[in-house]
Motif scaffolding. Structure first.
Motif, PDB file in Angstrom:
ATOM      1  N   VAL A  43      -6.221  -4.086  -0.238  1.00  0.00           N
ATOM      2  CA  VAL A  43      -6.810  -5.158  -1.029  1.00  0.00           C
ATOM      3  C   VAL A  43      -7.629  -4.497  -2.120  1.00  0.00           C
ATOM      4  O   VAL A  43      -8.409  -3.578  -1.849  1.00  0.00           O
ATOM      5  N   THR A  44      -7.433  -4.932  -3.354  1.00  0.00           N
ATOM      6  CA  THR A  44      -8.166  -4.332  -4.460  1.00  0.00           C
ATOM      7  C   THR A  44      -8.560  -5.431  -5.440  1.00  0.00           C
ATOM      8  O   THR A  44      -8.085  -6.560  -5.329  1.00  0.00           O
ATOM      9  N   ALA A  45      -9.437  -5.099  -6.375  1.00  0.00           N
ATOM     10  CA  ALA A  45      -9.906  -6.120  -7.314  1.00  0.00           C
ATOM     11  C   ALA A  45      -9.981  -5.567  -8.716  1.00  0.00           C
ATOM     12  O   ALA A  45     -10.159  -4.357  -8.918  1.00  0.00           O
ATOM     13  N   GLU A  46      -9.799  -6.434  -9.685  1.00  0.00           N
ATOM     14  CA  GLU A  46     -10.074  -6.097 -11.083  1.00  0.00           C
ATOM     15  C   GLU A  46     -11.024  -7.158 -11.636  1.00  0.00           C
ATOM     16  O   GLU A  46     -10.929  -8.332 -11.294  1.00  0.00           O
TER      17      GLU A  46
ATOM     18  N   VAL B 283     -16.337  -5.316  -5.760  1.00  0.00           N
ATOM     19  CA  VAL B 283     -15.580  -6.487  -5.301  1.00  0.00           C
ATOM     20  C   VAL B 283     -14.430  -6.046  -4.392  1.00  0.00           C
ATOM     21  O   VAL B 283     -14.172  -6.646  -3.335  1.00  0.00           O
ATOM     22  N   GLY B 284     -13.755  -4.975  -4.781  1.00  0.00           N
ATOM     23  CA  GLY B 284     -12.640  -4.482  -3.969  1.00  0.00           C
ATOM     24  C   GLY B 284     -13.106  -4.075  -2.572  1.00  0.00           C
ATOM     25  O   GLY B 284     -12.510  -4.478  -1.563  1.00  0.00           O
ATOM     26  N   ARG B 285     -14.192  -3.277  -2.493  1.00  0.00           N
ATOM     27  CA  ARG B 285     -14.691  -2.860  -1.177  1.00  0.00           C
ATOM     28  C   ARG B 285     -15.093  -4.077  -0.340  1.00  0.00           C
ATOM     29  O   ARG B 285     -14.810  -4.146   0.858  1.00  0.00           O
TER      30      ARG B 285
ATOM     31  N   ILE C 292      -7.047  -8.969  -6.425  1.00  0.00           N
ATOM     32  CA  ILE C 292      -7.849 -10.116  -6.822  1.00  0.00           C
ATOM     33  C   ILE C 292      -8.333  -9.887  -8.256  1.00  0.00           C
ATOM     34  O   ILE C 292      -9.115  -8.968  -8.505  1.00  0.00           O
ATOM     35  N   ASP C 293      -7.841 -10.692  -9.181  1.00  0.00           N
ATOM     36  CA  ASP C 293      -8.301 -10.606 -10.565  1.00  0.00           C
ATOM     37  C   ASP C 293      -9.455 -11.563 -10.778  1.00  0.00           C
ATOM     38  O   ASP C 293      -9.305 -12.776 -10.574  1.00  0.00           O
TER      39      ASP C 293
END
Lengths: 239, 239, 239, 239, 239, 239
Positions: free
Chosen positions: C59-62, C94-96, C114-115
């Motif tokens: 799971v990652t975020a931008e 946000v990613g963590r 997740i953008d």
């Protein structure tokens, strides 16, 4: 009213096409339309980008101006770490135009890249890139046939580009820079040997234009197109 | 033949314009054309880029799609360190179109930047950006008048964008994505309230097109243009 | 002392969450915390980056702000060819945070991105991104279950973000921009539904702060966290 | 349970600070915390970035790891044309921390940049950068006083960074890499000589953590902080 | 005429080589030539770049100056998003030089990358990088032998770099910065233990130079080369 | 042993210089050395970079290969967002070489940029760039005199570039690509009309080389240099 170089309103500038100007490319030409000079090189690679459907080929183009092609020196794209947006727009146009000339299925899973490098720019570089790029493309396809890679050329139709504009309220064909820089309306056509349109781009630089004016400009382009296709056929002597 | 959403061939999708969707921009709107949603924001800065003539103002545009505006997520431009060439082409078009709407002398030495960010893309994002961008621009100009910075709006004419195309050999207005993705011909017009052309871009995606077809597509666009200008006038209630 | 908008010191701004604001993303919401508006979209891809252990998901975020989300227009990252360092810091947070909400083994070898795109920023955009991003993530996981890709949701716990700060020597919850910009101390917490901490970031902007002050700020955040988790549960109606 | 290197749970690794490791910087030191080695250099420039208020100075930091500072070689940032997001996050932390140590008014309109280059990384590089960066900063300020540029040092307080974490359910001070890489919780504090907090960053890597655990980790950091401040005072012999 | 530091015209600065200055690299040293200090690290990877012939290995180098290695702080390459052209030139030289020291077939399909990071620059950083880089390379190769990966070292010859120049019309060996900055002619040699040339680069900075002068400078370098090779042999105690 | 094209060992390829190949640059030529073709354009700008001393001018060069100048198409630098390191190295060489030809004080506070764009590469492109770049530079200086900007040419000496190498143990002048690609040693000289050296770059590609071999290669270059200077004088008919 007369034009600065004495041409008629519907007259193209003198055009000179030197094929095989460089010798490593699978096809190449130097096209000069008046003082506009573009070196067009076609390179064949035996692979396609990921978005291309299986069994199909690809044709694409890149466009760039040498730093001193114009009256003022411009910085190289790499110094600014950006492709010039104008170049991005033009190379997309050239790519779409030349792709329309080819049966991509018959080309098979290979890519032909047409590099259009403007050595000297005096107006009409994008349409010269289409016209000269077609010659380079056709030569590269011919080479694929001569080498036995393809049984027949995948080229479907001759394709060329030509521009017209309204200067001092007068529609005229094939603007040179001194005309183009004060044009009220500017319109580019890419057309095939049947006189059909492939790309059409018109811009009201100085003022909006009517539908009637738009048609008149396309008619001028169609006249130029017929002459350019004839020239391409003479240079190539068939596909 | 009927269209997937039951529209007539010359019928626009339903359009919804929400002004002041965000509150910091000098002018803004969210424009929805069917499922296409573009957030347009106009920002005023009291300076102009170096290439602009003294005493004159400037209008420019930036265009971008959010990563998940489409069916597939796309990488952000900054991850690739490149402005998408398609975005480069579109923002040049939007900028030219909206510049044509303004008397740059009357704007004075300031720049209005129109940011067009596509929240959801379902075809026609570039023309929606012109139509919605005009609203944001007009609101920003109105604010300059209200604040006494300008004595009167520098806007000369209402301007909007509209597209048409040929799908299954049938010309139709305002393609949605499911139509656009299999269109044979695609044509965009930017027109003013007099029905004159400012920008015209036509592409033979699947095949070349005749001059008669081209005229038919422009006629469809002119019909859409009249309706969009009416809508803009209703939303703004004058300039 | 009262707050500019009349809130109590431990009171959150009104929050509004619109799920499925865009329709192509596997999960999405528009979260508004007062005037802060963030569009959160979750995208599922059936592959993981190379550093992820076999059999595990990611799971990652931008995170990005639209150019006119703030009082002043800011240049796009791509114009500067750099991800803003502030955005880099926030998207790592946000990613963590969202990774901690998920059992990556149960997610399987797929990535959820997740953008978080800030349409309007009025303080607290990073914590709104966590809170809204969780909603988008949960909706995407629900879709994977509904489609039969997963047997049960891989989400382990509700997770949200909340901030507190010291303004004029007074600790208060959920700073808006006009408070945040003159805060002496600023502290963000990401917490789960058990009231445990996942991320904690405190900064003495105007002065250093004592351990007692730090605890008081965390206590305020814990109060906000309980309300936000309730809201998330109401919006989602279960996982 | 004992630690891999026999340390007590609340024991720092041996620290060695070599001042003036390089001779051109206005202040510099090589700080070694166990096997972590960071070269910190302070550079003074007689100008400030545009966002700084008139009459005020600025302190900022840059952080980078040499390609072979770690067990695996990593590519240089310039090869990827991106500042590593982790470096972006860390250098923002170091910059904020050292800015808090200085009275920017008394510094006057000049910038001190602290370059923290990790020659060898074995955990705790960000806190070592703060602790060593403070030494470089103080030496540069002393030089400004010695040269008569400033009448007195603009440094207000000693500042250092220290980390703690939970490994195998046990809280411990100053994690080395072999501990850090399997830590459940990781927490960094930047504190001043009064034991007050300037920056606090905690992350639940393997699991969430309670408020009680968070306080215990901050207490461990406070113990380390007292020792580090003593060491800094010994090395500098006053400000 | 005497030199600023009292050296004879054909005398090298004192050189100090600390092997294993960092511990993760397969081979490393800190080389100090007078005040010039370069950290050289050799990293082994079990793959080669695509252009390398099958069955063969590769040796390459990267060179960079820390921002405060010099009298003035310089911006990091990544801030400018460009490898400094000077660094590009130097790392190509170091790479070619060290490649020449190795039998790439005997190295097998692996790459050794030599990172040369200048901690302090006082003239002669490129030649110090070659001389120190060779030590790091030899240590890495020795480790490959000790670990049984290779049966014997793939190093064929000792290789080092040395510079000479003409200052005030006087040829002299190993210029320090205060000499180099006003040199009329500057010449660098990379030579092997047989006194043969591998790389030769001469530049007339202030004036052109005769073939006789060029030979005299190479003779000075050959003298320095003999001493450096002796030193390398002492430090390594054999290959 | 004979050469592939029948040349004597000390014989240059046929050289053709077309001046004013493009018409906007202040000076330009197309230089062909055998199949190597480089377009050299000199551009004059009335300002100097910041590092140049007051009252002094500047001469610099940029070098690039068109994508299809070689047997294989190469990607444009801008696609990779990096100046090719080889180009960086070469343009630094060309810049230093041409700067040495000019009295920068007499040039005054202006910059002459020499763009060297390789249309076709068959070995020796960097030396052809120096030789052709000098012609473009001299033409631009002549124009400055003709326009009355300068009273006399600031050029001090004719300067050209020439290469030699050892192929199959045989030293030979002016390698073409098929020789160059298997050369054991490669050496480039930039020399002035007095036969003095300005730049010297030798590389042992396949093996190290002795001082005697180095001298022999320089002697070959000196012979080529005399012929090239004669040719330059014939083309220019004086400075």
């Amino acid at each position: 009213m007369t034009r600065i170089d004495g041409r008629a309103m519907d007259e193209l500038r003198p055009i000179q096409i030197t094929t095989d100007f460089v010798k490593f490319a699978e096809g190449s030409c130097l096209i000069a339309c008046g003082d506009t000079k573009v070196l067009c090189c076609a390179s064949v690679e035996e692979r396609v980008p990921p978005h291309v459907a299986e069994g199909s080929g690809w044709v694409t183009a890149e466009y760039s101006m040498l730093p001193r092609a114009n009256r003022e020196r411009s910085k190289r794209d790499v110094s600014k770490l950006k492709l010039s947006p104008r170049s991005a727009e033009i190379q997309r146009l050239v790519g779409r135009s030349l792709r329309a000339a080819v049966d991509l299925k018959r080309l098979g899973e290979r890519t032909i890249t047409i590099d259009c490098d403007v050595l000297q720019g005096d107006g009409g570089t994008r349409t010269a890139s289409v016209t000269g790029g077609f010659i380079a493309l056709a030569l590269a396809c011919r080479k694929l046939v001569e080498e036995g890679v393809l049984g027949a050329t995948p080229i479907r139709r001759f394709v060329c580009g030509v521009s017209a504009g309204i200067v001092d309220e007068t529609p005229m064909l094939d603007l040179r820079y001194s005309e183009d820089s004060r044009a009220q309306v500017d319109l580019n056509c890419v057309m095939n040997e049947l006189g059909e349109l492939i790309e059409l781009q018109g811009t009201g630089e100085g003022r909006a234009f009517t539908l009637a004016e738009q048609q008149e400009l396309v008619r001028l382009c169609a006249k130029g197109n017929r002459e350019l296709i004839q020239l391409q056929k003479r240079v190539l002597g068939g596909l």
